[in-house]
Design an enzyme around this catalytic site. Structure first.
Site, PDB file in Angstrom:
ATOM      1  N   GLU A 117       0.826  -1.209   0.000  1.00 13.22           N
ATOM      2  CA  GLU A 117       0.000   0.000   0.000  1.00 13.22           C
ATOM      3  C   GLU A 117       0.861   1.260   0.000  1.00 13.22           C
ATOM      4  O   GLU A 117       0.512   2.261  -0.647  1.00 13.22           O
ATOM      5  CB  GLU A 117      -0.931  -0.024   1.196  1.00 13.22           C
ATOM      6  CG  GLU A 117      -1.871  -1.226   1.158  1.00 13.22           C
ATOM      7  CD  GLU A 117      -3.081  -1.055   2.035  1.00 13.22           C
ATOM      8  OE1 GLU A 117      -4.121  -0.616   1.529  1.00 13.22           O
ATOM      9  OE2 GLU A 117      -2.967  -1.357   3.240  1.00 13.22           O
ATOM     10  N   GLU A 137      -4.067  -9.628   3.231  1.00 15.19           N
ATOM     11  CA  GLU A 137      -4.926  -9.331   4.381  1.00 15.19           C
ATOM     12  C   GLU A 137      -6.170 -10.222   4.448  1.00 15.19           C
ATOM     13  O   GLU A 137      -6.586 -10.653   5.526  1.00 15.19           O
ATOM     14  CB  GLU A 137      -5.353  -7.852   4.342  1.00 15.19           C
ATOM     15  CG  GLU A 137      -4.265  -6.873   4.741  1.00 15.19           C
ATOM     16  CD  GLU A 137      -3.398  -6.441   3.575  1.00 15.19           C
ATOM     17  OE1 GLU A 137      -2.688  -5.432   3.709  1.00 15.19           O
ATOM     18  OE2 GLU A 137      -3.421  -7.120   2.516  1.00 15.19           O
TER      19      GLU A 137
END
Length: 263
Positions: A117, A137
């Protein structure tokens, strides 16, 4: 943060844990990004990881994720600041933080979860041949929440983004290059020299123009063309009114390197 001329190099330095982001590291990264943004002498940043195994493996699973899910109570000032100061995640993730200077990611290994990210918040990306990428995730009952859900489908084809997000599976540097997620794949020994050369080349350009390009491209993303053209017109007026816009053509005609003042 190491500085060479107008280029700042920011290194995530926890190689024993593959540069996983602890609360302290997130706070320090946020402070470093803010310092880079505020320093008029700095024009380009490179973000990389220490060692040769990882760029960043994501948020620290023992400290950061349990703290943010409520499974662990705050234990020190770093923990409390991460929970209480929204600018920490904004600046450290290059998300919801005003930064109109270019940032280059030099991806020296695994680029996972929060590291992935962080990479999505950069403007140019070079990676080593052995680098790998993943947003795992979902495998842990979590979601990426530092920009991936909004940014990734804008940077690669929708179906590709959804496969990476929904499966959580890792993919190699060759796939990242093929999908346009990175600019170049290089032998590991060539990664930092190439990143520094790229940064120096950008830093040598007109800083008013460079910042206007980043600000306008970022601001117009996803907007209707009419609004995007309006932002472009604003940038044009700002740049054409600058000293740099007069210096560049004059230097070209006089056959000399331009001396840009950033104004």
């Amino acid at each position: 943060m190491d500085v060479e001329g107008a280029v700042a190099t920011i290194t995530l330095d926890a190689p024993a844990t593959r540069n996983a982001l602890t609360p302290q590291m997130l706070c320090l990264l946020a402070d470093t990004v803010k310092a880079f943004a505020a320093d008029e002498a700095l024009r380009v940043a490179i973000i990389t990881g220490a060692g040769d195994r990882a760029f960043c493996a994501g948020g620290d699973l023992a400290r950061t994720l349990p703290l943010m899910s409520g499974a662990r109570a705050s234990e020190d000032a770093w923990d409390r600041r991460l929970l209480e100061d929204p600018e920490v995640l904004a600046a450290s993730g290059l998300r919801d933080f005003p930064l109109d200077k270019p940032v280059i990611a030099a991806i020296n290994g695994a680029c996972m979860a929060a590291g992935f990210e962080l990479m999505l918040g950069t403007d140019l990306r070079l990676c080593a041949e052995h680098a790998s990428f993943a947003l795992p995730e979902v495998k842990r009952g979590l979601i990426p929440f530092a920009g991936s859900l909004a940014r990734l489908p804008r940077q690669v084809p929708y179906c590709v983004a959804m496969e990476w997000l929904l499966t959580g599976e890792a993919f190699p540097a060759a796939d990242a290059l093929r999908m346009g997620l990175v600019n170049r794949v290089l032998p590991a020994a060539e990664l930092m020299p190439a990143a520094r050369a790229l940064a120096r080349g950008i830093a040598a350009n007109g800083p008013v123009a460079v910042r206007a390009i980043k600000r306008t491209v970022s601001g117009s993303s996803g907007r209707p063309l009419e609004e995007a053209f309006a932002l472009e017109n604003t940038a044009k007026a700002e740049v054409m009114d600058s000293e740099d816009a007069r210096e560049g053509p004059r230097a070209f005609m006089e056959k000399r390197p331009p001396v840009f003042r950033g104004r």
